[in-house]
Design a protein around this motif. Structure first.
Motif, PDB file in Angstrom:
ATOM      1  N   ALA A 148       0.819  -1.215   0.000  1.00  0.00           N
ATOM      2  CA  ALA A 148       0.000   0.000   0.000  1.00  0.00           C
ATOM      3  C   ALA A 148       0.853   1.264   0.000  1.00  0.00           C
ATOM      4  O   ALA A 148       0.364   2.338  -0.354  1.00  0.00           O
ATOM      5  CB  ALA A 148      -0.920  -0.006   1.222  1.00  0.00           C
ATOM      6  N   LYS A 149       2.102   1.152   0.401  1.00  0.00           N
ATOM      7  CA  LYS A 149       3.018   2.296   0.379  1.00  0.00           C
ATOM      8  C   LYS A 149       3.674   2.478  -0.979  1.00  0.00           C
ATOM      9  O   LYS A 149       4.262   3.532  -1.257  1.00  0.00           O
ATOM     10  CB  LYS A 149       4.105   2.113   1.451  1.00  0.00           C
ATOM     11  N   LEU A 150       3.570   1.441  -1.844  1.00  0.00           N
ATOM     12  CA  LEU A 150       4.346   1.440  -3.082  1.00  0.00           C
ATOM     13  C   LEU A 150       3.518   1.555  -4.354  1.00  0.00           C
ATOM     14  O   LEU A 150       4.052   1.897  -5.404  1.00  0.00           O
ATOM     15  CB  LEU A 150       5.200   0.165  -3.151  1.00  0.00           C
ATOM     16  N   ASN A 151       2.220   1.245  -4.309  1.00  0.00           N
ATOM     17  CA  ASN A 151       1.403   1.372  -5.512  1.00  0.00           C
ATOM     18  C   ASN A 151      -0.078   1.500  -5.159  1.00  0.00           C
ATOM     19  O   ASN A 151      -0.503   1.150  -4.057  1.00  0.00           O
ATOM     20  CB  ASN A 151       1.626   0.192  -6.476  1.00  0.00           C
ATOM     21  N   VAL A 152      -0.867   1.993  -6.107  1.00  0.00           N
ATOM     22  CA  VAL A 152      -2.284   2.261  -5.878  1.00  0.00           C
ATOM     23  C   VAL A 152      -3.066   0.975  -5.647  1.00  0.00           C
ATOM     24  O   VAL A 152      -3.929   0.905  -4.768  1.00  0.00           O
ATOM     25  CB  VAL A 152      -2.882   3.032  -7.074  1.00  0.00           C
ATOM     26  N   ALA A 153      -2.775  -0.071  -6.434  1.00  0.00           N
ATOM     27  CA  ALA A 153      -3.477  -1.343  -6.266  1.00  0.00           C
ATOM     28  C   ALA A 153      -3.263  -1.898  -4.864  1.00  0.00           C
ATOM     29  O   ALA A 153      -4.189  -2.439  -4.238  1.00  0.00           O
ATOM     30  CB  ALA A 153      -3.009  -2.354  -7.308  1.00  0.00           C
ATOM     31  N   GLY A 154      -2.041  -1.752  -4.358  1.00  0.00           N
ATOM     32  CA  GLY A 154      -1.760  -2.205  -3.006  1.00  0.00           C
ATOM     33  C   GLY A 154      -2.539  -1.422  -1.975  1.00  0.00           C
ATOM     34  O   GLY A 154      -3.030  -1.978  -0.985  1.00  0.00           O
ATOM     35  N   TRP A 155      -2.678  -0.112  -2.185  1.00  0.00           N
ATOM     36  CA  TRP A 155      -3.452   0.711  -1.257  1.00  0.00           C
ATOM     37  C   TRP A 155      -4.917   0.284  -1.238  1.00  0.00           C
ATOM     38  O   TRP A 155      -5.522   0.148  -0.174  1.00  0.00           O
ATOM     39  CB  TRP A 155      -3.346   2.192  -1.656  1.00  0.00           C
ATOM     40  N   ILE A 156      -5.484   0.030  -2.420  1.00  0.00           N
ATOM     41  CA  ILE A 156      -6.885  -0.402  -2.494  1.00  0.00           C
ATOM     42  C   ILE A 156      -7.067  -1.737  -1.775  1.00  0.00           C
ATOM     43  O   ILE A 156      -8.008  -1.918  -0.985  1.00  0.00           O
ATOM     44  CB  ILE A 156      -7.334  -0.513  -3.966  1.00  0.00           C
ATOM     45  N   SER A 157      -6.166  -2.684  -2.039  1.00  0.00           N
ATOM     46  CA  SER A 157      -6.270  -4.009  -1.405  1.00  0.00           C
ATOM     47  C   SER A 157      -6.133  -3.909   0.104  1.00  0.00           C
ATOM     48  O   SER A 157      -6.836  -4.605   0.851  1.00  0.00           O
ATOM     49  CB  SER A 157      -5.184  -4.935  -1.970  1.00  0.00           C
ATOM     50  N   GLU A 158      -5.242  -3.036   0.579  1.00  0.00           N
ATOM     51  CA  GLU A 158      -5.057  -2.886   2.024  1.00  0.00           C
ATOM     52  C   GLU A 158      -6.294  -2.293   2.681  1.00  0.00           C
ATOM     53  O   GLU A 158      -6.653  -2.668   3.804  1.00  0.00           O
ATOM     54  CB  GLU A 158      -3.827  -2.007   2.291  1.00  0.00           C
ATOM     55  N   GLN A 159      -6.970  -1.402   1.983  1.00  0.00           N
ATOM     56  CA  GLN A 159      -8.197  -0.823   2.517  1.00  0.00           C
ATOM     57  C   GLN A 159      -9.288  -1.877   2.681  1.00  0.00           C
ATOM     58  O   GLN A 159     -10.176  -1.731   3.532  1.00  0.00           O
ATOM     59  CB  GLN A 159      -8.706   0.283   1.584  1.00  0.00           C
ATOM     60  N   MET A 160      -9.213  -2.948   1.884  1.00  0.00           N
ATOM     61  CA  MET A 160     -10.255  -3.976   1.925  1.00  0.00           C
ATOM     62  C   MET A 160      -9.779  -5.290   2.543  1.00  0.00           C
ATOM     63  O   MET A 160     -10.514  -6.284   2.526  1.00  0.00           O
ATOM     64  CB  MET A 160     -10.772  -4.250   0.499  1.00  0.00           C
ATOM     65  N   GLY A 161      -8.536  -5.311   3.083  1.00  0.00           N
ATOM     66  CA  GLY A 161      -8.071  -6.570   3.640  1.00  0.00           C
ATOM     67  C   GLY A 161      -6.867  -6.457   4.547  1.00  0.00           C
ATOM     68  O   GLY A 161      -6.233  -7.465   4.845  1.00  0.00           O
ATOM     69  N   GLY A 162      -6.564  -5.254   5.009  1.00  0.00           N
ATOM     70  CA  GLY A 162      -5.408  -5.060   5.881  1.00  0.00           C
ATOM     71  C   GLY A 162      -5.785  -4.399   7.188  1.00  0.00           C
ATOM     72  O   GLY A 162      -6.934  -4.473   7.636  1.00  0.00           O
ATOM     73  N   VAL A 163      -4.831  -3.725   7.803  1.00  0.00           N
ATOM     74  CA  VAL A 163      -5.071  -3.041   9.069  1.00  0.00           C
ATOM     75  C   VAL A 163      -6.144  -1.964   8.913  1.00  0.00           C
ATOM     76  O   VAL A 163      -6.993  -1.778   9.796  1.00  0.00           O
ATOM     77  CB  VAL A 163      -3.763  -2.424   9.603  1.00  0.00           C
ATOM     78  N   SER A 164      -6.120  -1.260   7.791  1.00  0.00           N
ATOM     79  CA  SER A 164      -7.133  -0.220   7.554  1.00  0.00           C
ATOM     80  C   SER A 164      -8.529  -0.822   7.529  1.00  0.00           C
ATOM     81  O   SER A 164      -9.495  -0.214   8.014  1.00  0.00           O
ATOM     82  CB  SER A 164      -6.854   0.498   6.222  1.00  0.00           C
ATOM     83  N   TYR A 165      -8.659  -2.015   6.960  1.00  0.00           N
ATOM     84  CA  TYR A 165      -9.951  -2.696   6.918  1.00  0.00           C
ATOM     85  C   TYR A 165     -10.412  -3.092   8.318  1.00  0.00           C
ATOM     86  O   TYR A 165     -11.591  -2.939   8.659  1.00  0.00           O
ATOM     87  CB  TYR A 165      -9.842  -3.924   6.018  1.00  0.00           C
ATOM     88  N   LEU A 166      -9.490  -3.577   9.143  1.00  0.00           N
ATOM     89  CA  LEU A 166      -9.830  -3.923  10.525  1.00  0.00           C
ATOM     90  C   LEU A 166     -10.319  -2.696  11.283  1.00  0.00           C
ATOM     91  O   LEU A 166     -11.318  -2.758  12.011  1.00  0.00           O
ATOM     92  CB  LEU A 166      -8.623  -4.537  11.227  1.00  0.00           C
ATOM     93  N   GLU A 167      -9.642  -1.572  11.104  1.00  0.00           N
ATOM     94  CA  GLU A 167     -10.070  -0.333  11.769  1.00  0.00           C
ATOM     95  C   GLU A 167     -11.452   0.088  11.275  1.00  0.00           C
ATOM     96  O   GLU A 167     -12.291   0.564  12.064  1.00  0.00           O
ATOM     97  CB  GLU A 167      -9.043   0.765  11.505  1.00  0.00           C
ATOM     98  N   PHE A 168     -11.711  -0.100   9.977  1.00  0.00           N
ATOM     99  CA  PHE A 168     -13.031   0.208   9.428  1.00  0.00           C
ATOM    100  C   PHE A 168     -14.108  -0.686  10.047  1.00  0.00           C
ATOM    101  O   PHE A 168     -15.192  -0.209  10.413  1.00  0.00           O
ATOM    102  CB  PHE A 168     -13.006   0.038   7.905  1.00  0.00           C
ATOM    103  N   LEU A 169     -13.813  -1.980  10.169  1.00  0.00           N
ATOM    104  CA  LEU A 169     -14.782  -2.911  10.747  1.00  0.00           C
ATOM    105  C   LEU A 169     -15.083  -2.577  12.209  1.00  0.00           C
ATOM    106  O   LEU A 169     -16.229  -2.695  12.663  1.00  0.00           O
ATOM    107  CB  LEU A 169     -14.268  -4.345  10.639  1.00  0.00           C
ATOM    108  N   GLN A 170     -14.067  -2.182  12.955  1.00  0.00           N
ATOM    109  CA  GLN A 170     -14.262  -1.815  14.353  1.00  0.00           C
ATOM    110  C   GLN A 170     -15.205  -0.622  14.472  1.00  0.00           C
ATOM    111  O   GLN A 170     -16.086  -0.595  15.342  1.00  0.00           O
ATOM    112  CB  GLN A 170     -12.913  -1.506  15.007  1.00  0.00           C
TER     113      GLN A 170
END
Length: 346
Positions: free
Chosen positions: A103-125
């Motif tokens: 997510a720090k290196l490309n746009v696709a990674g940022w999108i995937s992290e928003q839907m399956g990484g730490v950012s997604y966990l924070e969103f679910l909380q």
């Protein structure tokens, strides 16, 4: 969530009786040579040849007829998703670390992290709390999301079956497409966003670490060759295995090269070390510069790499792989060229 005529349980039972399963999930990937990522919602399902009509009817039911009215069922989904993400953070932290770096290196990674990484966990909380306080707003947002995602425009159908079945299901597919909205209610947008490019440590309640380090090789002028597959395979099986796992005591140490984005990633699994492992990653360049391989070792590395590139697949997996290659613009000529480059690695 159920439909007007079926409860959630009844809908799932019907899917189980008439198909081999239906799944819906986002697909996001970088495309080599392009800045904009490839992003789609993928719906996968399988059935017997005589059940193709049922399969497409049920897919349409899942996509368009499910009602966002069951507050308790939705909260259950959110709570289950949050629990899975928390377990993944503790037991599969290497995947979380990889997503975070991507997510720090490309746009696709940022999108995937928003839907399956730490950012997604924070969103679910946050969403779990919001369900009780603003259900009407969430239900409205879900309906708006559905209207923005579904349209006949840009819809692509990929089927894997024998010739007779494909011919017989043409009308079924046409009917399914006709039921879709003609176009999305929102305009397509381009994103150019990444997480801040700084070092990061995420504290979790475990006694082991998941250590990662990554860089984009394409940004540093590297031109893709099939030999990169062989090299990354050899690094994982020798240098990282010996230093991170055997000597370092981690359960695993490996690397991965995403040829679409150019991101080369080092990862360790259940690792008692941190700085020592990072030093090992940094020493990979010296390892390669001093590397001397005999023909037997090189042949084993090439065979192992070809085994990964041309792994055996069942028909449904073959069909899905062909779809992904089509979306990413990977031709058969390019695949053959990579095979030849792998086999000619010296």
């Amino acid at each position: 969530m159920g439909t007007k005529d079926l409860t959630f349980v009844q809908l799932n039972q019907l899917i189980g009786r008439k198909t081999g399963g239906i799944s819906v999930y986002p697909f996001t990937s970088s495309i080599r040579g392009k800045e904009d990522p490839c992003s789609h919602i993928i719906v996968r399902g399988k059935s017997m040849a005589g059940r193709a009509d049922d399969l497409f009817n049920l897919i349409n039911c899942v996509l368009q007829e499910v009602q966002f009215t069951d507050q308790q069922r939705f909260k259950q989904f959110v709570s289950q998703s949050k629990a899975r993400m928390e377990n993944r953070l503790r037991g599969g932290g290497h995947g979380i670390a990889a997503a975070r770096m991507d997510a720090k290196l490309n746009v696709a990674g940022w999108i995937s992290e928003q839907m399956g990484g730490v950012s997604y966990l924070e969103f679910l909380q946050a969403l779990e709390e919001k369900v009780d306080n603003d259900w009407a707003g969430i239900s409205s947002s879900l309906e708006e999301i559905r209207k923005s995602l579904l349209s006949k425009e840009g819809c692509l159908v990929n089927m894997t079956a024998d010739g007779k079945t494909l011919s017989n299901t043409g009308k079924v597919v046409g009917k399914f497409l006709d039921l879709l909205p003609s176009k999305s209610l929102v305009e397509r947008a381009s994103w150019n966003v990444r997480l801040p490019s700084n070092n990061e440590a995420i504290v979790i309640p475990t006694q082991v670490n998941y250590v990662g380090k990554a860089a984009n090789l394409y940004n540093r002028g590297y031109q893709l060759s099939g030999s990169a597959y062989v090299i990354s395979k050899h690094i994982s099986n020798t240098w990282l295995w010996d230093r991170v796992r055997v000597s370092g005591g981690a359960y695993g140490g490996f690397c991965n090269f995403d040829t679409h984005s150019g991101v080369f990633t080092f990862l360790s699994y259940r690792d008692p070390n941190l700085l020592k492992t990072l030093d090992i990653y940094d020493g990979t360049g010296d390892f390669l510069r001093e590397l001397k391989m005999d023909d037997d070792t090189l042949t084993k590395a090439i065979i192992g790499t070809i085994g990964d590139v041309d792994a055996y697949q069942l028909p449904d997996a073959k069909g899905y792989s062909s779809l992904v290659r089509y979306l990413l613009g990977i031709t058969e000529e390019e695949r053959q060229r990579r095979r030849e480059e792998i086999l000619s690695t010296r």
